[in-house]
Motif scaffolding. Structure first.
Motif, short mmCIF file in Angstrom:
data_model
loop_
_atom_site.label_atom_id
_atom_site.label_comp_id
_atom_site.label_asym_id
_atom_site.label_seq_id
_atom_site.Cartn_x
_atom_site.Cartn_y
_atom_site.Cartn_z
N ARG A 33 0.86 -1.18 0.00
CA ARG A 33 0.00 0.00 0.00
C ARG A 33 0.90 1.23 0.00
NH1 ARG A 33 -2.36 -2.74 4.54
NH2 ARG A 33 -4.26 -3.88 3.99
N ILE A 34 0.81 2.04 -1.03
CA ILE A 34 1.63 3.25 -1.16
C ILE A 34 0.74 4.46 -0.91
CG2 ILE A 34 3.21 4.54 -2.62
CD1 ILE A 34 4.07 1.64 -2.00
N ALA A 35 1.05 5.23 0.11
CA ALA A 35 0.27 6.42 0.44
C ALA A 35 1.08 7.67 0.15
CB ALA A 35 -0.14 6.40 1.92
N ALA A 85 -13.30 8.95 -0.88
CA ALA A 85 -13.76 7.98 0.11
C ALA A 85 -14.42 8.68 1.30
CB ALA A 85 -12.60 7.11 0.58
N ILE A 86 -13.90 9.85 1.68
CA ILE A 86 -14.49 10.62 2.77
C ILE A 86 -15.90 11.08 2.38
CG2 ILE A 86 -14.31 12.76 4.11
CD1 ILE A 86 -11.23 12.46 3.85
N GLU A 87 -16.04 11.59 1.16
CA GLU A 87 -17.35 12.04 0.69
C GLU A 87 -18.34 10.88 0.64
OE1 GLU A 87 -16.24 15.92 -2.04
OE2 GLU A 87 -16.35 13.96 -3.01
N GLN A 88 -17.86 9.72 0.22
CA GLN A 88 -18.72 8.54 0.18
C GLN A 88 -19.13 8.14 1.60
OE1 GLN A 88 -16.85 5.06 -1.48
NE2 GLN A 88 -18.79 4.04 -1.90
N GLU A 89 -18.20 8.20 2.52
CA GLU A 89 -18.48 7.84 3.91
C GLU A 89 -19.52 8.77 4.53
OE1 GLU A 89 -17.82 5.17 7.03
OE2 GLU A 89 -16.79 5.16 5.08
N ALA A 141 -13.02 6.61 6.73
CA ALA A 141 -12.73 6.36 5.32
C ALA A 141 -11.38 5.66 5.16
CB ALA A 141 -12.74 7.67 4.53
N LEU A 142 -10.38 6.10 5.93
CA LEU A 142 -9.06 5.45 5.85
C LEU A 142 -9.15 4.01 6.32
CD1 LEU A 142 -6.03 5.50 5.36
CD2 LEU A 142 -5.74 6.45 7.67
N GLU A 147 -10.38 -2.72 2.47
CA GLU A 147 -10.81 -3.13 1.14
C GLU A 147 -9.66 -3.38 0.17
OE1 GLU A 147 -13.43 -0.02 -0.05
OE2 GLU A 147 -15.11 -0.71 1.18
N HIS A 148 -8.48 -2.84 0.46
CA HIS A 148 -7.38 -2.92 -0.52
C HIS A 148 -6.11 -3.46 0.12
CE1 HIS A 148 -9.62 -0.64 -3.58
NE2 HIS A 148 -10.00 0.16 -2.59
#
Length: 322
Positions: A154-156, A186-190, A214-215, A221-222
């Motif tokens: 996972r690259i952030a 993802a924040i908006e979706q949450e 969201a994080l 999920e990933h």
């Protein structure tokens, strides 16, 4: 609470200039205290007016406090800490530089203070029963090879807005054949609302909760991804520590001028509207967050570079994504 009359911008600038001329008269602790408050404010992305309003004081009084010429009461400092959303010990703490046992060189006091501030804020937010999880988190931070390998998948990307996180992130994800995720989306979706709506309707505290949720969700999920994060995420200790523990982090950097030019080129004029000191504010925010961004595993400077050159430079210093 009665507020002092707010000064004009010129009066405030003159007050700061006069305060700087009296530097020799300052008490060293008050000077460090003022610098720490200004740094915390910048890291939160708050203007002086925002902090003054939240703490119930005038901008002139806050200017004196930040320049080390105002001797605030503990009660007032509690109000300032509350407006900054940090525990009072973070504002009051004396943290100097120290020798690095590994290299023998001194760690800058600002970096030491930022790391101490993050740790205290994080611990202060934990319920008593969860403190044992801190030991577990520390154990995982010094984890065996298997956990490190999982983290490297996972690259952030962290860094200030306009550094090129989204452009570089999409290119890296395509080159590695893994998903690209925008944490803002993802924040908006949450939340079921746009970022501006979250801030205007629910406030910053609610935004931080949605950011954390969201994080946590995208991490579940990933197993592999490239994640572009909001520039202010590093200011929230629990969220940033989770990111550092679970992702291989890259600080995407550029000059303040390019930060501003790229944001404006994208059609976002908010940094400039009604703010004659936009570039000064941007520099302060970047300076305040630099010790936090510097906790990343690696950094890449995109100044004057096209997307392909930045991608090649980044891939050259990254571990293989297994």
């Amino acid at each position: 609470m009665r507020r002092d009359p707010e000064p004009s911008l010129n009066a405030e600038a003159n007050a700061e200039a006069n305060a700087d001329n009296r530097a020799a008269e300052r008490d060293p602790y008050l000077t460090h205290l003022g610098e720490r408050i200004r740094s915390l404010r910048a890291a939160r992305g708050m203007s002086r007016k925002d902090l003054a309003r939240g703490a119930g004081v005038s901008e002139r009084y806050l200017a004196n406090l930040e320049t080390g010429t105002g001797n605030a009461s503990v009660l007032l400092l509690r109000h300032v800490a509350g407006a900054l959303d940090v525990p009072l010990p973070v504002v009051l703490a004396e943290v100097d530089g120290h020798a690095d046992p590994a290299g023998g060189t001194e760690q800058p006091g600002s970096q030491r203070a930022a790391e101490f501030s993050q740790l205290v804020q994080w611990l202060a937010q934990l319920p008593a029963g969860d403190l044992a999880r801190v030991r577990e988190a520390a154990r995982h931070a010094l984890s065996p090879a298997e956990s490190r390998d999982a983290r490297h998948r996972r690259i952030a990307l962290i860094g200030l807005r306009g550094a090129g996180k989204s452009t570089l992130g999409r290119a890296l994800a395509a080159a590695e054949g893994i998903p690209f995720v925008e944490l803002n989306a993802a924040i908006e979706q949450e939340a079921g609302a746009s970022l501006s709506e979250i801030h205007s309707l629910y406030g910053q505290a609610a935004y931080r909760r949605y950011e954390m949720r969201a994080l946590e969700r995208v991490l579940r999920e990933h197993d592999s991804m490239v994640l572009a994060t909001p520039g202010s995420l590093v200011s929230e200790p629990a969220t940033f520590n989770l990111l550092l523990a679970r992702c291989y982090t890259v600080w995407v950097r550029t000059s303040p001028e390019e930060h501003m030019a790229r944001v404006v080129a994208q059609g976002d004029m908010r940094p400039m509207e009604g703010n004659r000191e936009a570039m000064t504010d941007l520099r302060r925010i970047l300076q305040a967050r630099t010790p936090l961004y510097a906790r990343a595993d690696v950094s890449i400077d995109t100044s004057g570079q096209d997307a392909n050159s930045s991608l090649q430079a980044l891939r050259a210093q990254m571990p293989a994504i297994g």
